[in-house]
Design a protein around this motif. Structure first.
Motif, PDB file in Angstrom:
ATOM      1  N   ASP A 193       0.969 -19.176 -29.231  1.00 47.75           N
ATOM      2  CA  ASP A 193      -0.028 -20.093 -28.686  1.00 47.75           C
ATOM      3  C   ASP A 193      -0.506 -19.674 -27.297  1.00 47.75           C
ATOM      4  O   ASP A 193      -1.631 -19.999 -26.899  1.00 47.75           O
ATOM      5  CB  ASP A 193       0.538 -21.516 -28.620  1.00 47.75           C
ATOM      6  CG  ASP A 193       0.722 -22.129 -30.007  1.00 47.75           C
ATOM      7  OD1 ASP A 193       0.143 -21.584 -30.965  1.00 47.75           O
ATOM      8  OD2 ASP A 193       1.452 -23.128 -30.117  1.00 47.75           O
ATOM      9  N   THR A 196      -3.936 -17.844 -27.162  1.00 48.56           N
ATOM     10  CA  THR A 196      -5.185 -18.480 -27.564  1.00 48.56           C
ATOM     11  C   THR A 196      -6.012 -18.835 -26.330  1.00 48.56           C
ATOM     12  O   THR A 196      -5.530 -18.799 -25.199  1.00 48.56           O
ATOM     13  CB  THR A 196      -4.921 -19.751 -28.380  1.00 48.56           C
ATOM     14  OG1 THR A 196      -4.228 -20.708 -27.563  1.00 48.56           O
ATOM     15  CG2 THR A 196      -4.069 -19.431 -29.605  1.00 48.56           C
ATOM     16  N   ALA A 197      -7.282 -19.190 -26.564  1.00 48.20           N
ATOM     17  CA  ALA A 197      -8.202 -19.613 -25.499  1.00 48.20           C
ATOM     18  C   ALA A 197      -8.306 -18.569 -24.386  1.00 48.20           C
ATOM     19  O   ALA A 197      -8.364 -18.905 -23.202  1.00 48.20           O
ATOM     20  CB  ALA A 197      -7.780 -20.967 -24.936  1.00 48.20           C
ATOM     21  N   ASP A 293     -12.931 -16.472 -28.522  1.00 44.43           N
ATOM     22  CA  ASP A 293     -11.502 -16.602 -28.252  1.00 44.43           C
ATOM     23  C   ASP A 293     -10.802 -17.079 -29.516  1.00 44.43           C
ATOM     24  O   ASP A 293     -11.444 -17.429 -30.509  1.00 44.43           O
ATOM     25  CB  ASP A 293     -11.225 -17.536 -27.066  1.00 44.43           C
ATOM     26  CG  ASP A 293     -11.549 -18.996 -27.345  1.00 44.43           C
ATOM     27  OD1 ASP A 293     -11.987 -19.315 -28.480  1.00 44.43           O
ATOM     28  OD2 ASP A 293     -11.380 -19.818 -26.431  1.00 44.43           O
ATOM     29  N   ARG A 294      -9.485 -17.051 -29.472  1.00 48.13           N
ATOM     30  CA  ARG A 294      -8.680 -17.573 -30.568  1.00 48.13           C
ATOM     31  C   ARG A 294      -8.544 -19.079 -30.397  1.00 48.13           C
ATOM     32  O   ARG A 294      -8.199 -19.558 -29.310  1.00 48.13           O
ATOM     33  CB  ARG A 294      -7.308 -16.906 -30.615  1.00 48.13           C
ATOM     34  CG  ARG A 294      -7.351 -15.442 -31.050  1.00 48.13           C
ATOM     35  CD  ARG A 294      -5.948 -14.836 -31.150  1.00 48.13           C
ATOM     36  NE  ARG A 294      -5.998 -13.471 -31.654  1.00 48.13           N
ATOM     37  CZ  ARG A 294      -5.925 -13.137 -32.931  1.00 48.13           C
ATOM     38  NH1 ARG A 294      -5.800 -14.090 -33.846  1.00 48.13           N
ATOM     39  NH2 ARG A 294      -5.987 -11.875 -33.311  1.00 48.13           N
ATOM     40  N   ASP A 295      -8.821 -19.808 -31.443  1.00 51.15           N
ATOM     41  CA  ASP A 295      -8.812 -21.264 -31.407  1.00 51.15           C
ATOM     42  C   ASP A 295      -7.374 -21.769 -31.251  1.00 51.15           C
ATOM     43  O   ASP A 295      -6.518 -21.457 -32.090  1.00 51.15           O
ATOM     44  CB  ASP A 295      -9.416 -21.789 -32.711  1.00 51.15           C
ATOM     45  CG  ASP A 295      -9.609 -23.289 -32.717  1.00 51.15           C
ATOM     46  OD1 ASP A 295      -9.024 -23.978 -31.857  1.00 51.15           O
ATOM     47  OD2 ASP A 295     -10.343 -23.782 -33.596  1.00 51.15           O
ATOM     48  N   ALA A 297      -6.147 -24.555 -31.921  1.00 54.26           N
ATOM     49  CA  ALA A 297      -5.769 -25.369 -33.071  1.00 54.26           C
ATOM     50  C   ALA A 297      -5.515 -24.528 -34.319  1.00 54.26           C
ATOM     51  O   ALA A 297      -4.840 -24.975 -35.253  1.00 54.26           O
ATOM     52  CB  ALA A 297      -6.854 -26.404 -33.358  1.00 54.26           C
ATOM     53  N   GLU A 298      -6.058 -23.293 -34.328  1.00 53.91           N
ATOM     54  CA  GLU A 298      -5.935 -22.409 -35.489  1.00 53.91           C
ATOM     55  C   GLU A 298      -6.038 -20.971 -34.987  1.00 53.91           C
ATOM     56  O   GLU A 298      -7.108 -20.360 -35.022  1.00 53.91           O
ATOM     57  CB  GLU A 298      -7.044 -22.713 -36.500  1.00 53.91           C
ATOM     58  CG  GLU A 298      -6.865 -22.053 -37.850  1.00 53.91           C
ATOM     59  CD  GLU A 298      -7.989 -22.398 -38.807  1.00 53.91           C
ATOM     60  OE1 GLU A 298      -8.170 -21.661 -39.788  1.00 53.91           O
ATOM     61  OE2 GLU A 298      -8.699 -23.396 -38.574  1.00 53.91           O
ATOM     62  N   ARG A 301      -8.281 -18.154 -36.197  1.00 57.86           N
ATOM     63  CA  ARG A 301      -9.727 -18.379 -36.246  1.00 57.86           C
ATOM     64  C   ARG A 301     -10.336 -18.088 -34.880  1.00 57.86           C
ATOM     65  O   ARG A 301      -9.779 -18.454 -33.841  1.00 57.86           O
ATOM     66  CB  ARG A 301     -10.032 -19.831 -36.630  1.00 57.86           C
ATOM     67  CG  ARG A 301     -11.494 -20.094 -36.913  1.00 57.86           C
ATOM     68  CD  ARG A 301     -11.712 -21.542 -37.343  1.00 57.86           C
ATOM     69  NE  ARG A 301     -11.744 -22.434 -36.201  1.00 57.86           N
ATOM     70  CZ  ARG A 301     -12.838 -22.702 -35.498  1.00 57.86           C
ATOM     71  NH1 ARG A 301     -13.990 -22.132 -35.813  1.00 57.86           N
ATOM     72  NH2 ARG A 301     -12.792 -23.530 -34.487  1.00 57.86           N
ATOM     73  N   PHE A 302     -11.490 -17.410 -34.872  1.00 61.46           N
ATOM     74  CA  PHE A 302     -12.164 -17.076 -33.615  1.00 61.46           C
ATOM     75  C   PHE A 302     -13.328 -18.031 -33.382  1.00 61.46           C
ATOM     76  O   PHE A 302     -14.125 -18.278 -34.284  1.00 61.46           O
ATOM     77  CB  PHE A 302     -12.664 -15.638 -33.643  1.00 61.46           C
ATOM     78  CG  PHE A 302     -11.560 -14.616 -33.700  1.00 61.46           C
ATOM     79  CD1 PHE A 302     -10.797 -14.343 -32.587  1.00 61.46           C
ATOM     80  CD2 PHE A 302     -11.269 -13.946 -34.892  1.00 61.46           C
ATOM     81  CE1 PHE A 302      -9.759 -13.416 -32.629  1.00 61.46           C
ATOM     82  CE2 PHE A 302     -10.246 -13.015 -34.946  1.00 61.46           C
ATOM     83  CZ  PHE A 302      -9.488 -12.750 -33.813  1.00 61.46           C
ATOM     84  N   ARG A 303     -13.426 -18.549 -32.161  1.00 61.92           N
ATOM     85  CA  ARG A 303     -14.538 -19.409 -31.778  1.00 61.92           C
ATOM     86  C   ARG A 303     -15.568 -18.590 -31.014  1.00 61.92           C
ATOM     87  O   ARG A 303     -15.212 -17.858 -30.083  1.00 61.92           O
ATOM     88  CB  ARG A 303     -14.048 -20.556 -30.880  1.00 61.92           C
ATOM     89  CG  ARG A 303     -12.949 -21.397 -31.493  1.00 61.92           C
ATOM     90  CD  ARG A 303     -12.549 -22.544 -30.561  1.00 61.92           C
ATOM     91  NE  ARG A 303     -11.963 -22.068 -29.311  1.00 61.92           N
ATOM     92  CZ  ARG A 303     -11.438 -22.866 -28.383  1.00 61.92           C
ATOM     93  NH1 ARG A 303     -11.406 -24.178 -28.569  1.00 61.92           N
ATOM     94  NH2 ARG A 303     -10.923 -22.366 -27.269  1.00 61.92           N
ATOM     95  N   LEU A 305     -18.114 -18.369 -28.247  1.00 56.97           N
ATOM     96  CA  LEU A 305     -18.398 -19.109 -27.022  1.00 56.97           C
ATOM     97  C   LEU A 305     -19.740 -18.731 -26.411  1.00 56.97           C
ATOM     98  O   LEU A 305     -20.358 -19.555 -25.703  1.00 56.97           O
ATOM     99  CB  LEU A 305     -17.282 -18.839 -25.999  1.00 56.97           C
ATOM    100  CG  LEU A 305     -15.850 -19.060 -26.485  1.00 56.97           C
ATOM    101  CD1 LEU A 305     -14.863 -18.643 -25.413  1.00 56.97           C
ATOM    102  CD2 LEU A 305     -15.622 -20.503 -26.900  1.00 56.97           C
TER     103      LEU A 305
END
Length: 308
Positions: A193, A196-197, A293-295, A297-298, A301-303, A305
């Motif tokens: 974790d 992520t982000a 970035d990597r989500d 919550a998951e 999965r990539f968000r 931005l």
């Protein structure tokens, strides 16, 4: 014929020499920018066509060359987009944890030149002299709101991320990695974790073309995991070189002369090469660029931005 440069510029130059002696028609590949530059310089000197797939350093050769073409976008374009993302997210005091390298120094210069006229401040932290804990102290003392990792992966990047994530004083700081370290599965394995982000650059469109979707399915089956953007760069490189060889044969000079006439449908768009101010090689203008970035919550999965 395949040769492993092992991220070593001298090994890259030696590989170019060896392959040239063996009579290859062209070279392709390379991910590390400093290593790609060594290969490009040697290929140019030998008159050997080189299609670079993934290295972004603007200056692959000191002088303009007809022998080298590149699919990945130049560092200046991608990192300026990243700087725009930082400003849009409200970050004007940006710390950079850096190691000595032509590539990292070039990235710092792009960021500073783009941010300073827009009110941004760039603070450099030398990771040779600072432990991860000391990096955290510097971030607090300099009131930085963002930390960019211009360092090697896995170390010291992983140790710095862990230290920052565990420092309560830095709960609000954004960690970024413009060079793309979080793209790879090992990042998630090592950091969980904590990884992520962390926004980074990747060279994919919001939606793949039908060809890209087919290639993604095939690569996922072959790799047993989701392919990185580097895999799509590799596929597109092979597609371009195959088209050139079919159309123009294996004569080295004819291959190099064909770069401006390339028109190939790739996984991320139609590929053409042209001359670009400040870029010494034939350049695809422009591959798609995203900040993702990597989500949290998951993490798989990539968000998206920011994009350009």
């Amino acid at each position: 014929m395949v040769r492993d440069t092992a991220a070593d510029p001298q090994r890259a130059a030696a590989a170019v020499d060896e392959l040239a002696r063996l009579g290859v028609a062209a070279l392709t590949g390379e991910y590390h920018s400093v290593v790609a530059r060594a290969a490009a310089v040697r290929a140019d000197a030998l008159g050997l066509p080189f299609l670079c797939s993934s290295a972004v350093l603007d200056t692959l050769t000191e002088e303009p060359t007809e022998w080298v073409a590149r699919l990945s976008p130049p560092q200046s374009r991608g990192w300026q987009l990243y700087a725009d993302f930082l400003l849009g997210a409200g970050h004007s005091r940006i710390a950079i944890a850096a190691q000595p390298s032509v590539y990292w120094a070039s990235g710092v210069r792009v960021l500073r030149d783009h941010l300073a006229p827009r009110g941004g401040t760039v603070i450099e932290l030398d990771t040779r002299a600072l432990t991860p804990t000391a990096v955290c102290d510097e971030l607090v003392d300099n009131r930085a709101t963002a930390l960019l990792l211009l360092v090697g992966h896995p170390e010291p990047a992983v140790s710095i991320v862990k230290a920052v994530r565990r420092d309560r004083r830095l709960a609000a700081i954004m960690i970024g990695a413009p060079a793309g370290q979080p793209e790879f599965a090992e990042w998630g394995t090592l950091l969980g974790d904590d990884g992520t982000a962390i926004p980074f650059l990747r060279y994919l469109p919001e939606r793949l073309s039908p060809l890209g979707a087919r290639v993604e399915t095939a690569l996922r089956e072959r790799l047993a995991e989701a392919p990185s953007f580097v895999a799509f760069e590799g596929y597109d490189t092979v597609a371009v070189l195959a088209d050139v060889l079919r159309s123009h044969g294996t004569d080295r000079a004819r291959i190099a002369e064909s770069w401006p006439r390339v028109a190939v449908e790739g996984t991320r768009g139609r590929i053409h090469f042209s001359r670009t101010p400040g870029i010494s090689v034939w350049q695809w203008v422009w591959p798609p660029i995203q900040v993702v970035d990597r989500d949290p919550a998951e993490p798989d999965r990539f968000r998206i931005l920011h994009a350009g």
